[in-house]
Design a protein around this motif. Structure first.
Motif, PDB file in Angstrom:
ATOM      1  N   LYS A   1       1.083  -1.296  -0.079  1.00  0.00           N
ATOM      2  CA  LYS A   1      -0.256   0.133   0.028  1.00  0.00           C
ATOM      3  C   LYS A   1       0.772   1.240   0.009  1.00  0.00           C
ATOM      4  O   LYS A   1       0.433   1.749  -1.022  1.00  0.00           O
TER       5      LYS A   1
ATOM      6  N   TRP B   1       2.373   1.954  -3.530  1.00  0.00           N
ATOM      7  CA  TRP B   1       1.084   2.356  -4.350  1.00  0.00           C
ATOM      8  C   TRP B   1       0.290   3.322  -3.856  1.00  0.00           C
ATOM      9  O   TRP B   1       0.233   4.735  -5.073  1.00  0.00           O
TER      10      TRP B   1
ATOM     11  N   ALA C   1      -1.168   4.724  -1.289  1.00  0.00           N
ATOM     12  CA  ALA C   1      -2.321   4.475  -0.700  1.00  0.00           C
ATOM     13  C   ALA C   1      -2.715   4.898   0.395  1.00  0.00           C
ATOM     14  O   ALA C   1      -3.002   5.023   1.753  1.00  0.00           O
TER      15      ALA C   1
ATOM     16  N   PRO D   1      -2.698   6.870  -5.409  1.00  0.00           N
ATOM     17  CA  PRO D   1      -2.524   5.597  -6.163  1.00  0.00           C
ATOM     18  C   PRO D   1      -2.681   6.723  -7.326  1.00  0.00           C
ATOM     19  O   PRO D   1      -2.424   5.709  -9.161  1.00  0.00           O
ATOM     20  N   ALA D   2      -2.994   7.330  -8.362  1.00  0.00           N
ATOM     21  CA  ALA D   2      -3.940   8.234  -9.044  1.00  0.00           C
ATOM     22  C   ALA D   2      -2.171   8.767  -9.679  1.00  0.00           C
ATOM     23  O   ALA D   2      -2.236   8.504 -11.021  1.00  0.00           O
TER      24      ALA D   2
ATOM     25  N   ILE E   1      -0.819   4.815 -11.416  1.00  0.00           N
ATOM     26  CA  ILE E   1      -1.755   5.009 -12.224  1.00  0.00           C
ATOM     27  C   ILE E   1      -1.567   6.009 -13.328  1.00  0.00           C
ATOM     28  O   ILE E   1      -0.332   5.178 -14.458  1.00  0.00           O
TER      29      ILE E   1
ATOM     30  N   TYR F   1      -2.827  -2.041  -9.309  1.00  0.00           N
ATOM     31  CA  TYR F   1      -2.621  -2.912  -7.991  1.00  0.00           C
ATOM     32  C   TYR F   1      -3.773  -3.800  -7.467  1.00  0.00           C
ATOM     33  O   TYR F   1      -4.458  -3.431  -8.155  1.00  0.00           O
TER      34      TYR F   1
ATOM     35  N   ARG G   1     -10.932  -8.614  -1.783  1.00  0.00           N
ATOM     36  CA  ARG G   1     -11.719  -7.854  -2.702  1.00  0.00           C
ATOM     37  C   ARG G   1     -12.669  -7.637  -3.017  1.00  0.00           C
ATOM     38  O   ARG G   1     -13.561  -6.452  -3.347  1.00  0.00           O
TER      39      ARG G   1
ATOM     40  N   ARG H   1     -13.519  -6.040  -0.081  1.00  0.00           N
ATOM     41  CA  ARG H   1     -13.964  -4.809   0.948  1.00  0.00           C
ATOM     42  C   ARG H   1     -13.011  -3.758   0.270  1.00  0.00           C
ATOM     43  O   ARG H   1     -13.305  -2.488   0.187  1.00  0.00           O
ATOM     44  N   GLU H   2     -11.805  -3.383  -0.258  1.00  0.00           N
ATOM     45  CA  GLU H   2     -11.297  -3.306  -0.978  1.00  0.00           C
ATOM     46  C   GLU H   2     -10.880  -3.076  -2.479  1.00  0.00           C
ATOM     47  O   GLU H   2     -10.405  -2.545  -2.904  1.00  0.00           O
ATOM     48  N   GLY H   3     -11.840  -4.247  -3.216  1.00  0.00           N
ATOM     49  CA  GLY H   3     -11.403  -4.461  -4.430  1.00  0.00           C
ATOM     50  C   GLY H   3     -12.938  -3.591  -5.567  1.00  0.00           C
ATOM     51  O   GLY H   3     -12.861  -2.894  -6.178  1.00  0.00           O
TER      52      GLY H   3
ATOM     53  N   ASN I   1     -18.267   1.313  -2.542  1.00  0.00           N
ATOM     54  CA  ASN I   1     -17.096   0.627  -2.613  1.00  0.00           C
ATOM     55  C   ASN I   1     -15.714   1.742  -2.052  1.00  0.00           C
ATOM     56  O   ASN I   1     -15.465   2.016  -2.664  1.00  0.00           O
TER      57      ASN I   1
ATOM     58  N   GLU J   1     -13.507   2.753  -0.388  1.00  0.00           N
ATOM     59  CA  GLU J   1     -12.370   1.927  -0.145  1.00  0.00           C
ATOM     60  C   GLU J   1     -11.501   1.459  -1.222  1.00  0.00           C
ATOM     61  O   GLU J   1     -10.560   1.493  -1.781  1.00  0.00           O
ATOM     62  N   ALA J   2     -12.653   0.766  -2.069  1.00  0.00           N
ATOM     63  CA  ALA J   2     -11.886  -0.121  -3.554  1.00  0.00           C
ATOM     64  C   ALA J   2     -11.955   1.157  -4.736  1.00  0.00           C
ATOM     65  O   ALA J   2     -10.447   1.202  -5.172  1.00  0.00           O
ATOM     66  N   ALA J   3     -12.344   2.715  -4.439  1.00  0.00           N
ATOM     67  CA  ALA J   3     -12.666   3.573  -5.632  1.00  0.00           C
ATOM     68  C   ALA J   3     -11.372   4.652  -5.282  1.00  0.00           C
ATOM     69  O   ALA J   3     -10.592   5.245  -5.679  1.00  0.00           O
ATOM     70  N   ARG J   4     -11.023   4.792  -3.826  1.00  0.00           N
ATOM     71  CA  ARG J   4      -9.771   5.188  -3.096  1.00  0.00           C
ATOM     72  C   ARG J   4      -8.403   4.206  -3.435  1.00  0.00           C
ATOM     73  O   ARG J   4      -7.279   4.779  -4.518  1.00  0.00           O
ATOM     74  N   LEU J   5      -8.585   3.058  -3.721  1.00  0.00           N
ATOM     75  CA  LEU J   5      -7.332   1.915  -3.631  1.00  0.00           C
ATOM     76  C   LEU J   5      -7.105   2.331  -5.958  1.00  0.00           C
ATOM     77  O   LEU J   5      -6.329   1.785  -5.972  1.00  0.00           O
ATOM     78  N   VAL J   6      -8.117   2.316  -6.203  1.00  0.00           N
ATOM     79  CA  VAL J   6      -7.616   2.319  -7.637  1.00  0.00           C
ATOM     80  C   VAL J   6      -7.662   4.016  -7.972  1.00  0.00           C
ATOM     81  O   VAL J   6      -7.719   4.516  -9.436  1.00  0.00           O
ATOM     82  N   GLY J   7      -7.589   4.714  -7.166  1.00  0.00           N
ATOM     83  CA  GLY J   7      -6.882   6.282  -7.399  1.00  0.00           C
ATOM     84  C   GLY J   7      -7.969   7.018  -7.807  1.00  0.00           C
ATOM     85  O   GLY J   7      -7.908   8.530  -8.904  1.00  0.00           O
ATOM     86  N   LEU J   8      -8.817   7.029  -7.482  1.00  0.00           N
ATOM     87  CA  LEU J   8     -10.211   8.007  -7.453  1.00  0.00           C
ATOM     88  C   LEU J   8      -9.636   9.800  -6.767  1.00  0.00           C
ATOM     89  O   LEU J   8      -9.518   9.571  -6.010  1.00  0.00           O
TER      90      LEU J   8
END
Lengths: 564, 309
Positions: A353, A356, A358, A376-377, A380, A386, A391, A393-395, B190, B192-199
């Motif tokens: 993390k 990444w 985060a 993260p942006a 990317i 990443y 999956r 909770r975080e995916g 979600n 947390e998921a949004a944060r982790l994909v860089g939104l």
């Protein structure tokens, strides 16, 4: 094998609409045995368990306990028969301690009108002393480690006498050490005469721990017997219905110059992405073992890239990470799959993390020779991707469709008209179709929720959403947790393909077989510290486990020195 | 059954209109009354559209009614000081945006539950409103040119209806057709998921709260324009009705997701019931009772349908 069994399920059939979830499934358990129930996802394991726990009523077939047929019409009935269930997702109240959790749903002991906490504790302590003496009884569940939570669940299951404990993937979220601890508990249960039905995708664990097994395929029992009479290959063949074995024997090529890996990782100069300043941050000091005169990380260049054609690292880090002033420094080249191993709590996930962006961190990161942007942006934009550990909770966003989930990470790529931030549905649809085809995604429809997918297909989605653009660096946390054998092989294949296409992969996993099958090189963390780097002949199961437990002879010695 | 579940709320709206039309063909069913309903629902719907944005995030903004009242009082106070109409409108809207941004910042940055953050901050805004107005209704110095923004007709269509159409189109486009809208749904799905994909999760949340408050501010301006006066609790009725409209709307179209068309249907149901019952001479306590029952029924029908899933 039925004569001495106390519990026998015979010819169970269960329909859900047109699909047969169970199609003549049989299962026989001896008292005190540790019995493995294996099969791919969708083979009917969960349905079988739910039938046993009274959540489902079979359409046909019989359940016999001690020779007499019983009906289990609900969880209470199953409980009364002495059946206990420990589900994959643990069901603890986070702010209750182990004692409070153990008594949920039971008649609490009372002294006069008040709950007798001392009696509650005494009873639970009694069980814990037998099963898990090191379980802290006064800590809220939220503050226990995953392994301790599992123990708390088991203790709860045993407060009243149990005849059968069913464990669904109990070790999937445990580290090797915690899994060993759980295995000891299972053996203890078995010695006390309690049968354990053990569901696991980890076949080495099954072979090691269980004494008998049942294999399900398409809802039908296709094999059963003593574990001593079978082998890994035999189980896989039964599960898959063919003699075909997953291609995990194939290993990717070694990087051309492994000895440079550490030497080139030293970056000097710019700090990266300090999201939240830690005390004393200004000193991102030059490394203690400088590989040359300090240089600025000029855009597009890494220090030490003097090897001509030799491929430059696409990922290089020198992070302040772990206790004290320890650092995490390494680099990876295109095509490499670097395994990251450590016990739970060793910091694998937080390290990923941090790389990444985060989690706030301190230190240097270069992707493809450049310091990436913030968060993260920024990663990317630099070509990094990443795959998170959890999956659900975080995916994935389950309220969104599969195609929306796939497109989230790079929405601007789907604009109908590039100056306007308005995505084109047809472009998203085409991307989702192509990605689904590449990953062999099995889905009812791309506009369905990801919640309708199996675990393996959900996991594929997490990889799929990065496939629209070139990946230079892929950070993966637990690529195949709770995923069936077939999907696991496909995901492994996809990871090799991504690496072969020129990405460096940093993969954290607690599945040591996966680690050894995929990695060209393995980094081992112990208590937050990078304690070993193993590759080539030094990369063995024993060496990885020893390092993870902190038995490594040296700390942070570069491989070139160690192998000399 | 699937049809009923899917379009039940739309059918309910049609049914309600039909019943009232039969019961009172001349008064309720007349064209002029139907047009009138769109005018009556306009302010509620504008507030509800703002609330929809925040609901998409899975959050609440309970300060909307306080912002409506604030905007009315602030405008009236500025007019009393003799300030020109465009300046007043801009100042009021900017103040509303700032209020929403503060709420959003508290929620996004400090993870204060939006329920309590906006309840508390709404109380602060309410206090501010009372302070400025001394607790009294303000009606002096409101120019006629401003009042025309909230009353009368343009090309035969009531002006508030035109405002509603404009707002609905813009925000439908924003929520349904832009990356920003997709990101809001993802964050709500979600975070947390949004944060982790860089939104840009925090920024988007602040913007959503700010837009919600901006619409509440606009509604407050239009309310003052229509009434020609401002009362420090003038927006009080909008809070629950706006959320009722959003919830009704969530049952109307997409599976349980707030959407602009859904919210319009929800606001229309509330307005039609109120208008129809008034025309039929039903006492107002019965109107409240029926409106509440309709909302409960709509939500229940949806959840019954979901049991099998």
């Amino acid at each position: 094998m039925t004569s001495d069994s106390f519990l026998a399920l015979g010819g169970l059939v269960k329909h859900f609409g047109a699909t047969k979830a169970l199609d003549r499934a049989d299962l026989a358990l001896r008292a005190g045995s540790v019995h493995a129930l294996v099969g791919e996802n969708g083979a009917g394991k969960s349905t079988l368990i739910k039938t046993l726990s009274g959540l489902y009523q079979p359409d046909a077939g019989a359940i016999r306990l001690d020779g007499t047929e019983v009906t289990i019409d609900g969880p209470r009935a199953a409980e009364a028969l002495g059946f206990r269930f420990i589900h994959q997702e643990l069901n603890l109240v986070p702010h209750f301690d182990a004692v409070g959790n153990a008594w949920i749903g039971r008649r609490h002991p009372r002294r006069g009108p008040f709950i007798d906490r001392r009696a509650m504790r005494a009873k639970v302590a009694d069980v814990a002393a037998r099963i898990a003496p090191d379980l802290p009884l006064d800590k809220p569940a939220a503050r226990l480690t995953p392994g301790q939570r599992q123990m708390a669940e088991i203790v709860r299951a045993l407060v009243d006498p149990a005849r059968l404990v069913v464990m669904d993937e109990p070790t999937s979220s445990l580290s090797e050490g915690e899994a060993e601890r759980l295995h000891a508990i299972v053996r203890q249960l078995s010695a006390e005469g309690c049968a354990v039905l053990f569901i696991s995708h980890r076949l080495d664990e099954v072979l090691d721990l269980c004494d008998s097994y049942t294999v399900l395929r398409n809802g039908r029992t296709v094999g059963a017997g003593r574990v001593a009479d079978t082998s890994r290959a035999g189980l896989v063949a039964m599960m898959s219905g063919t003699a075909g074995v997953s291609p995990s024997a194939l290993r990717p090529p070694q990087p051309q110059h492994p000895e440079e890996a550490f030497a080139e990782s030293r970056l000097e100069g710019r700090t990266v992405d300090v999201q939240q300043k830690l005390p004393g941050t200004d000193a991102l000091r030059p490394s203690r073992r400088p590989s040359g005169p300090p240089q600025d990380v000029a855009v597009g260049a890494l220090p030490g890239q003097s090897k001509g054609r030799a491929e430059k690292p696409v990922l290089a880090t020198d992070l302040a990470f772990g206790p004290g002033d320890s650092r995490f420094a390494f680099s990876a080249r295109p095509g490499e799959i670097v395994g990251l191993y450590g016990l739970v709590g060793s910091g694998r996930s937080s390290l990923l993390k941090t790389i990444w962006g985060a989690t706030p961190g301190r230190g240097l990161i270069a992707i493809n020779g450049q310091v990436p942007g913030h968060g993260p942006a920024g990663r990317i934009a630099a070509g990094c991707a990443y795959v998170p550990e959890d999956r659900r909770r975080e995916g994935l966003a389950n309220a969104l469709s599969i195609e929306s989930n796939l497109s989230l990470a790079h929405l601007p790529d789907f604009r109908a008209f590039s100056p306007l931030p308005m995505p084109s549905r047809s472009k998203i649809r085409n991307f989702a179709r192509a990605t689904g085809a590449r990953l062999r995604l099995v889905a009812g429809g791309l506009d369905h929720s990801p919640a309708t997918l199996s675990g393996g297909n959900q996991q594929k989605l997490l990889f799929g959403r990065w496939l629209g653009r070139p990946i230079r660096v892929l950070l993966v946390d637990e690529p195949t947790r709770g995923v069936d054998v077939g999907a696991k092989a496909e995901i492994h294949g996809e990871m090799r393909k991504i690496a072969a296409d020129g990405a460096a992969i940093l993969m954290a996993t607690s599945d040591i077989e996966e680690l050894l099958a995929l990695s060209t090189r393995v980094l081992v963390l112990h208590a937050g510290r990078l304690v070993a780097e193993l590759d080539g002949p030094s990369l063995t199961r024993a060496a990885v486990v020893a390092a993870a437990f902190g038995h490594a002879p040296d700390e942070q010695m570069p491989p070139s020195e160690r192998s000399a | 059954m699937i049809l009923l579940r899917r379009y039940g709320t739309l059918l309910a709206l049609a049914l309600i209109v039909l019943v009232f039309t039969i019961a009172s063909p001349n008064a309720f069913g007349s064209m002029s009354n139907l047009v009138n309903i769109t005018q009556q629902m306009a302010l509620l719907a504008i507030v509800a559209i703002g609330a929809t944005l925040v609901m998409v995030l899975g959050e609440f903004d309970l300060s909307v009614s306080a912002v409506v009242s604030w905007a009315g009082i602030a405008a009236a106070a500025l007019f009393a000081a003799g300030i020109a109409v465009p300046v007043v409108m801009i100042v009021v809207l900017v103040s509303a945006v700032a209020m929403g941004a503060i709420s959003g910042f508290l929620v996004a940055r400090y993870k204060v539950p939006s329920f309590i953050a906006t309840l508390a901050f709404g109380t602060v805004i309410g206090g501010l409103t009372f302070w400025v107005s001394n607790g009294a209704t303000m009606f002096s110095g409101i120019p006629a040119g401003f009042r025309d923004l909230g009353r009368g007709t343009l090309a035969g269509v009531p002006v508030p209806t035109l405002w509603l159409i404009g707002v609905a189109v813009v925000f439908w486009l924003l929520l349904d057709q832009t990356e920003f809208g997709r990101r809001l749904y993802a964050i709500g799905g979600n975070r947390e998921a949004a944060r982790l994909v860089g939104l840009p999760v925090r920024r988007d949340m602040v913007v959503a709260f700010a837009l919600c408050a901006a619409l509440a501010g606009l509604a407050g301006l239009l309310l003052t324009a229509r009434l020609g006066s401002a009362h420090p609790t003038g927006g009080g009725g909008y809070l629950l009705q706006a959320y009722a409209a959003v919830f009704l709307g969530m049952t109307a179209f997409r599976e349980g997701e707030p959407s602009i068309p859904g919210t319009l249907v929800g606001a229309a149901i509330i307005a039609v019931v109120s208008n129809g019952l008034t025309i039929l001479g039903v006492p107002s306590f019965l109107q409240d009772l029926l409106t509440g029952a309709i909302i409960l029924a709509a939500v229940l029908v949806r959840n019954f349908g979901r049991d099998g899933d």
